[in-house]
Design a protein around this motif. Structure first.
Motif, PDB file in Angstrom:
ATOM      1  N   UNK A 178       9.681  -7.473 -10.541  1.00  0.00           N
ATOM      2  CA  UNK A 178      10.562  -7.917 -11.625  1.00  0.00           C
ATOM      3  C   UNK A 178      10.881  -6.811 -12.631  1.00  0.00           C
ATOM      4  N   UNK A 179      10.189  -5.687 -12.481  1.00  0.00           N
ATOM      5  CA  UNK A 179      10.453  -4.545 -13.356  1.00  0.00           C
ATOM      6  C   UNK A 179      11.152  -3.396 -12.628  1.00  0.00           C
ATOM      7  N   UNK A 180      11.458  -3.616 -11.372  1.00  0.00           N
ATOM      8  CA  UNK A 180      12.185  -2.594 -10.626  1.00  0.00           C
ATOM      9  C   UNK A 180      11.321  -1.570  -9.931  1.00  0.00           C
ATOM     10  N   UNK A 181      10.036  -1.872  -9.812  1.00  0.00           N
ATOM     11  CA  UNK A 181       9.113  -0.930  -9.171  1.00  0.00           C
ATOM     12  C   UNK A 181       8.623  -1.465  -7.830  1.00  0.00           C
ATOM     13  N   UNK A 182       8.359  -0.543  -6.935  1.00  0.00           N
ATOM     14  CA  UNK A 182       7.615  -0.882  -5.729  1.00  0.00           C
ATOM     15  C   UNK A 182       6.138  -0.779  -6.073  1.00  0.00           C
ATOM     16  N   UNK A 183       5.670  -1.736  -6.804  1.00  0.00           N
ATOM     17  CA  UNK A 183       4.296  -1.683  -7.311  1.00  0.00           C
ATOM     18  C   UNK A 183       3.316  -2.102  -6.224  1.00  0.00           C
ATOM     19  N   UNK A 184       2.351  -1.266  -5.923  1.00  0.00           N
ATOM     20  CA  UNK A 184       1.374  -1.631  -4.893  1.00  0.00           C
ATOM     21  C   UNK A 184       0.447  -2.730  -5.384  1.00  0.00           C
ATOM     22  N   UNK A 185      -0.116  -3.450  -4.453  1.00  0.00           N
ATOM     23  CA  UNK A 185      -1.042  -4.516  -4.796  1.00  0.00           C
ATOM     24  C   UNK A 185      -2.405  -4.269  -4.199  1.00  0.00           C
ATOM     25  N   UNK A 186      -3.391  -5.000  -4.679  1.00  0.00           N
ATOM     26  CA  UNK A 186      -4.749  -4.817  -4.165  1.00  0.00           C
ATOM     27  C   UNK A 186      -4.846  -5.238  -2.707  1.00  0.00           C
ATOM     28  N   UNK A 187      -5.601  -4.461  -1.964  1.00  0.00           N
ATOM     29  CA  UNK A 187      -5.846  -4.814  -0.574  1.00  0.00           C
ATOM     30  C   UNK A 187      -4.747  -4.427   0.387  1.00  0.00           C
ATOM     31  N   UNK A 188      -3.725  -3.804  -0.124  1.00  0.00           N
ATOM     32  CA  UNK A 188      -2.626  -3.404   0.760  1.00  0.00           C
ATOM     33  C   UNK A 188      -3.041  -2.242   1.651  1.00  0.00           C
ATOM     34  N   UNK A 241      11.555   3.832  -5.852  1.00  0.00           N
ATOM     35  CA  UNK A 241      10.642   4.184  -6.928  1.00  0.00           C
ATOM     36  C   UNK A 241       9.338   3.446  -6.691  1.00  0.00           C
ATOM     37  N   UNK A 242       8.288   4.202  -6.654  1.00  0.00           N
ATOM     38  CA  UNK A 242       6.964   3.630  -6.430  1.00  0.00           C
ATOM     39  C   UNK A 242       6.158   3.816  -7.691  1.00  0.00           C
ATOM     40  N   UNK A 243       5.558   2.756  -8.158  1.00  0.00           N
ATOM     41  CA  UNK A 243       4.667   2.896  -9.310  1.00  0.00           C
ATOM     42  C   UNK A 243       3.249   2.926  -8.782  1.00  0.00           C
ATOM     43  N   UNK A 244       2.548   3.995  -9.027  1.00  0.00           N
ATOM     44  CA  UNK A 244       1.197   4.114  -8.515  1.00  0.00           C
ATOM     45  C   UNK A 244       0.214   3.511  -9.502  1.00  0.00           C
ATOM     46  N   UNK A 245      -0.866   2.989  -8.924  1.00  0.00           N
ATOM     47  CA  UNK A 245      -1.866   2.396  -9.802  1.00  0.00           C
ATOM     48  C   UNK A 245      -1.514   0.951 -10.030  1.00  0.00           C
ATOM     49  N   UNK A 246      -2.453   0.063  -9.868  1.00  0.00           N
ATOM     50  CA  UNK A 246      -2.135  -1.359  -9.944  1.00  0.00           C
ATOM     51  C   UNK A 246      -2.019  -1.801 -11.388  1.00  0.00           C
ATOM     52  N   UNK A 247      -2.968  -1.447 -12.213  1.00  0.00           N
ATOM     53  CA  UNK A 247      -2.910  -1.897 -13.593  1.00  0.00           C
ATOM     54  C   UNK A 247      -2.165  -0.901 -14.445  1.00  0.00           C
ATOM     55  N   UNK A 248      -2.153   0.207 -14.110  1.00  0.00           N
ATOM     56  CA  UNK A 248      -1.743   1.173 -15.047  1.00  0.00           C
ATOM     57  C   UNK A 248      -0.332   1.578 -14.944  1.00  0.00           C
ATOM     58  N   UNK A 249      -0.083   2.199 -15.631  1.00  0.00           N
ATOM     59  CA  UNK A 249       1.175   2.553 -15.981  1.00  0.00           C
ATOM     60  C   UNK A 249       1.486   3.668 -15.053  1.00  0.00           C
ATOM     61  N   UNK A 250       1.977   4.061 -14.285  1.00  0.00           N
ATOM     62  CA  UNK A 250       2.721   5.079 -14.695  1.00  0.00           C
ATOM     63  C   UNK A 250       3.197   6.311 -14.136  1.00  0.00           C
ATOM     64  N   UNK A 251       2.659   6.562 -13.124  1.00  0.00           N
ATOM     65  CA  UNK A 251       3.221   7.738 -12.497  1.00  0.00           C
ATOM     66  C   UNK A 251       4.380   7.274 -11.621  1.00  0.00           C
ATOM     67  N   UNK A 252       5.483   7.829 -11.854  1.00  0.00           N
ATOM     68  CA  UNK A 252       6.634   7.460 -11.043  1.00  0.00           C
ATOM     69  C   UNK A 252       6.805   8.472  -9.928  1.00  0.00           C
ATOM     70  N   UNK A 292       5.618  -1.332  -1.919  1.00  0.00           N
ATOM     71  CA  UNK A 292       5.266  -2.287  -2.948  1.00  0.00           C
ATOM     72  C   UNK A 292       4.589  -3.521  -2.363  1.00  0.00           C
ATOM     73  N   UNK A 293       4.111  -4.364  -3.266  1.00  0.00           N
ATOM     74  CA  UNK A 293       3.328  -5.517  -2.803  1.00  0.00           C
ATOM     75  C   UNK A 293       4.189  -6.713  -2.442  1.00  0.00           C
ATOM     76  N   UNK A 294       5.465  -6.692  -2.809  1.00  0.00           N
ATOM     77  CA  UNK A 294       6.322  -7.834  -2.476  1.00  0.00           C
ATOM     78  C   UNK A 294       7.004  -7.540  -1.145  1.00  0.00           C
ATOM     79  N   UNK A 295       6.353  -7.978  -0.104  1.00  0.00           N
ATOM     80  CA  UNK A 295       6.805  -7.717   1.249  1.00  0.00           C
ATOM     81  C   UNK A 295       6.302  -8.834   2.136  1.00  0.00           C
TER      82      UNK A 295
END
Ligand code: FE2
Length: 223
Positions: free
Chosen positions: A102-112, A4-15, A120-123
């Motif tokens: 910590x929320x179960x998302x592959x959340x991207x980070x800035x500069x990736x 599961x990838x969460x797109x958008x760094x601040x925002x919520x939401x598109x899964x 996600x950014x935890x790599x």
């Protein structure tokens, strides 16, 4: 398994549901690509090539992920990478890892790197020294929000003498209620069993995960 990838760094939401890589064998290359001449060690691995996306020029045997500074259960995963005999430490092996936040998302980070955002950014990366040891300080990943998979860390191996990178068993947690008997039974034990027992030391959870290169890895060369 799906990521599961969460797109958008601040925002919520598109899964977006996207394939992690080849563990489940649910994505395969075209038949024409599956010739003996180019069959990669470990078989097809969708997404493993992202090991190179943003890979630093130099790597050490110890890495601290950006997740370490984020909310979550602090986790140390450490162990020794051995050669196929299970006894000889393997130097100069690159181990790439990525996992959910910590929320179960592959959340991207800035500069990736754009293409790596799906991980996600935890790599991060470690590279073994002469003793084969490695250590990763990070946080314990949360399971996907739909809780349809056990919490896990994806490890990818790149050996100095093997052309392609390949995956080994996901690192999962023995105390995870989502790690069912059925899932345990189906694990491939690539590189050894990926189920980690965790012990607690103060605020830190510590998991030991030794790796035996080539163990249960298809088309692994004889050394
Ligand atoms: Fe995943």
């Amino acid at each position: 398994m799906k990521c599961i990838l969460k797109t958008g760094w601040f925002a919520v939401t598109i899964l977006v549901f996207t394939a992690c890589k080849g563990q489940s064998g649910n994505q395969q290359p075209a038949e024409a690509e599956k010739t003996a001449a180019n069959q990669p060690v470990g078989g097809y691995c969708e997404g493993c090539e992202l090991i190179y996306a943003g890979m630093p020029a130099t790597m050490a045997a110890l890495d601290t992920s950006v997740g370490w500074a984020e909310p979550g259960q602090k986790l140390l995963v450490r162990g020794t990478v051995y050669k196929r005999d299970g006894k000889t430490p393997a130097p100069d092996v690159i181990l790439y890892y990525y996992h959910t936040d910590n929320n179960g998302y592959y959340s991207p980070g800035p500069g990736m790197p754009e293409k790596a955002k799906r991980h996600g950014h935890i790599r991060g990366w470690v590279k073994t020294g002469a003793d084969g040891r490695y250590a990763i300080y990070t946080i314990r990943p949360a399971p996907y929000p739909n809780r349809q998979a056990q919490a896990h860390i994806h490890p990818v191996i790149k050996e100095p003498d093997i052309e392609n990178e390949y995956y080994i068993d996901e690192w999962v947690f023995d105390d995870d209620p989502l790690l069912t008997t059925e899932i345990r039974r189906k694990m491939e034990n690539r590189g050894g069993n990926g189920i980690m027992k965790v012990r607690t030391s103060g605020d830190l959870q510590i998991a030991e995960r030794d790796i035996i290169l080539g163990l249960n890895v298809p088309d692994y060369p004889q050394h």
